[in-house]
Design a protein around this motif. Structure first.
Motif, mmCIF file in Angstrom:
data_model
loop_
_atom_site.group_PDB
_atom_site.id
_atom_site.type_symbol
_atom_site.label_atom_id
_atom_site.label_comp_id
_atom_site.label_asym_id
_atom_site.label_seq_id
_atom_site.Cartn_x
_atom_site.Cartn_y
_atom_site.Cartn_z
ATOM 1 N N SER A 69 0.833 -1.207 0.000
ATOM 2 C CA SER A 69 0.000 0.000 0.000
ATOM 3 C C SER A 69 0.868 1.257 0.000
ATOM 4 O O SER A 69 1.939 1.295 0.604
ATOM 5 C CB SER A 69 -0.933 0.020 1.218
ATOM 6 O OG SER A 69 -0.195 0.223 2.410
ATOM 7 N N ILE A 94 -6.083 4.141 -5.650
ATOM 8 C CA ILE A 94 -7.270 4.046 -4.794
ATOM 9 C C ILE A 94 -7.129 5.100 -3.703
ATOM 10 O O ILE A 94 -6.547 4.828 -2.643
ATOM 11 C CB ILE A 94 -7.418 2.654 -4.152
ATOM 12 C CG1 ILE A 94 -7.283 1.542 -5.195
ATOM 13 C CG2 ILE A 94 -8.755 2.543 -3.424
ATOM 14 C CD1 ILE A 94 -7.257 0.145 -4.606
ATOM 15 N N ASN A 97 -7.013 4.762 0.579
ATOM 16 C CA ASN A 97 -6.858 3.335 0.859
ATOM 17 C C ASN A 97 -5.867 3.080 1.986
ATOM 18 O O ASN A 97 -4.813 3.702 2.052
ATOM 19 C CB ASN A 97 -6.395 2.589 -0.387
ATOM 20 C CG ASN A 97 -6.044 1.135 -0.096
ATOM 21 O OD1 ASN A 97 -4.879 0.773 -0.021
ATOM 22 N ND2 ASN A 97 -7.058 0.306 0.090
ATOM 23 N N ALA A 109 -10.850 -3.581 -1.128
ATOM 24 C CA ALA A 109 -10.033 -2.448 -0.680
ATOM 25 C C ALA A 109 -10.925 -1.337 -0.165
ATOM 26 O O ALA A 109 -11.995 -1.070 -0.733
ATOM 27 C CB ALA A 109 -9.168 -1.923 -1.833
ATOM 28 N N ASP A 110 -10.478 -0.683 0.917
ATOM 29 C CA ASP A 110 -11.216 0.495 1.373
ATOM 30 C C ASP A 110 -10.748 1.712 0.593
ATOM 31 O O ASP A 110 -9.610 1.811 0.156
ATOM 32 C CB ASP A 110 -11.038 0.713 2.880
ATOM 33 C CG ASP A 110 -9.582 0.902 3.286
ATOM 34 O OD1 ASP A 110 -8.687 0.406 2.580
ATOM 35 O OD2 ASP A 110 -9.342 1.535 4.332
ATOM 36 N N SER A 111 -11.663 2.648 0.406
ATOM 37 C CA SER A 111 -11.369 3.928 -0.238
ATOM 38 C C SER A 111 -12.130 4.980 0.543
ATOM 39 O O SER A 111 -13.283 5.298 0.225
ATOM 40 C CB SER A 111 -11.802 3.911 -1.711
ATOM 41 O OG SER A 111 -11.539 5.161 -2.340
#
Length: 413
Positions: A69, A94, A97, A109-111
């Motif tokens: 990341s 992203i 993220n 995945a978080d955004s």
């Protein structure tokens, strides 16, 4: 932390409207958020060619790929089919993220406030399949260190996302922050073996996949997604999980949550509504945790935003999940992540490098090796090799008798 600052804005506004005594004012650093509409923010996801990393965060391993990341910006994809010569091949832009998890070629995945789902079955043609909007109430918008005030008055959390900060010097009234910290201490947000292929993250992870569920944790909450249909997950539950949550680890039907205040243990008898069994309380400190058999191992890092106590490794007896107890404590220098392979405990001790401990007897650990002169942050002990991230470099080691041996290092810049 984010909720605390949002609430502090109200305190500050109230304070400024009262006493005008000049002796009560000072020149301080004030952070004002740089904002973007959610509509524009959601258009900014893209899959591009490799690029230099800016701020290396967490690592994740899946099949012959390593994902690294770039904190709050995206995910770098590395082809690791030849561990001696890993190669950057893709970049997933992203914004917002922090974490990912992968199952059967679907990457979650978080955004910021959203959960994204990517199909990575063809790594040369990655595609975004789904976006669940506004499922994360709290996201990491990285308040700049050292600021005295945060001014949110122009920010609308319903329609906008914080994407950066502007820091200026301003005249502000002195505030007793000790009183404010007491006001908001403990604020809560009310809000198995498989045939499938699931990747593996490090000890700093906040995402964990268990069977057909994706478990995620934020600063105070646990958010659970049903991923039976991998391309179309659904939000299953959101619950208060504890204070200042940082990491999540799963083992043998239990979730172990690391926070700055302690370790929480949840059972997964009801996978959509995990039950808290117990809490092990420790002094304030940054706290990743891993579990092996009847013991949990957690590192506590003192200093900076992590607390003022010494840095240590704690070994917790968890034979009785309802009554975890401290079994042993060892002094460290500046610990971050950790991992276990057979009888070896790997600890990323920050600027002190990577340390290897024999854990055959968890109550009498002893160091067997130390790799100095490197920055270490987190590890993933895979079956055939050890992955480590530190600074902006990805290291890979093979297991050898009495330790590990470096086989490659990849500069991510």
């Amino acid at each position: 932390m984010k909720l605390k600052y949002l609430l502090l804005t109200l305190v500050f506004v109230t304070a400024f409207s009262c006493d005008k005594d000049e002796s009560n004012y000072e020149l301080v650093d004030v952070a004002t958020p740089q904002i973007m509409s959610k509509a524009e923010f959601r258009k900014s996801v893209s899959i591009t060619t490799p690029r230099a990393i800016e701020n290396a965060g967490k690592i994740y391993a899946y099949k012959d790929y390593i994902f690294v990341s770039d904190l709050n910006k995206g995910v770098h994809v590395i082809d690791n089919s030849n561990p001696k010569f890993p190669k950057k091949i893709k970049y997933l832009k992203i914004p917002g993220n922090e974490d990912i998890s992968v199952k059967n070629d679907f990457l979650f995945a978080d955004s910021a406030t959203d959960l994204l789902v990517f199909d990575i079955s063809n790594i040369n043609s990655i595609s975004l399949k789904e976006r669940l909007e506004d499922v994360f109430y709290v996201y990491n918008f990285q308040i700049p260190l050292g600021v005295s005030f945060v001014d949110y008055k122009e920010f609308n959390s319903q329609t906008e996302i914080i994407v950066g900060w502007t820091v200026t010097k301003e005249r502000r009234e002195k505030i007793d922050t000790r009183f404010i910290d007491m006001m908001f201490d403990g604020v809560a947000l009310n809000s198995a073996s498989e045939s499938s292929t699931t990747g593996q993250g490090g000890s700093l992870a906040r995402f964990q996949i268990v069977n057909n569920y994706l478990y995620t944790v934020g600063s105070h909450e646990m958010i659970i997604f049903n991923i039976s249909n991998l391309s179309q997950p659904t939000l299953a539950n959101t619950l208060y999980a504890g204070n200042n949550i940082e990491t999540l680890f799963q083992a043998a039907g239990y979730l172990y949550i690391g926070s700055t205040d302690g370790m929480y243990i949840y059972d997964l008898v009801n996978p959509e509504n995990p039950a808290r069994l117990s809490e092990f309380v420790h002094w304030t400190g940054c706290d990743p945790v891993v579990v092996d058999g009847d013991y949990a191992y957690l590192t506590l890092r003192g200093g900076n935003n992590c607390g003022q106590q010494e840095s240590v490794l704690e070994v917790i007896d968890i034979k009785d999940k309802t009554k975890p107890t401290l079994a042993a404590r060892y002094t460290l220098d500046n610990p971050y992540g950790l991992g276990i392979k057979n009888n070896t405990l790997f600890i990323c001790d920050g600027t002190a490098g990577l340390k290897l401990f024999n854990k055959e007897d968890p109550l009498n650990l002893y160091m067997t090796n130390q790799f100095k002169n490197i920055q270490s942050k987190d590890v993933i002990p895979l079956e055939d090799k050890l992955l480590m991230i530190g600074g902006e470099t990805l290291y890979q080691y093979i297991y050898v008798q009495n330790g590990v041996q470096l086989i490659s290092s990849l500069d991510l810049k």
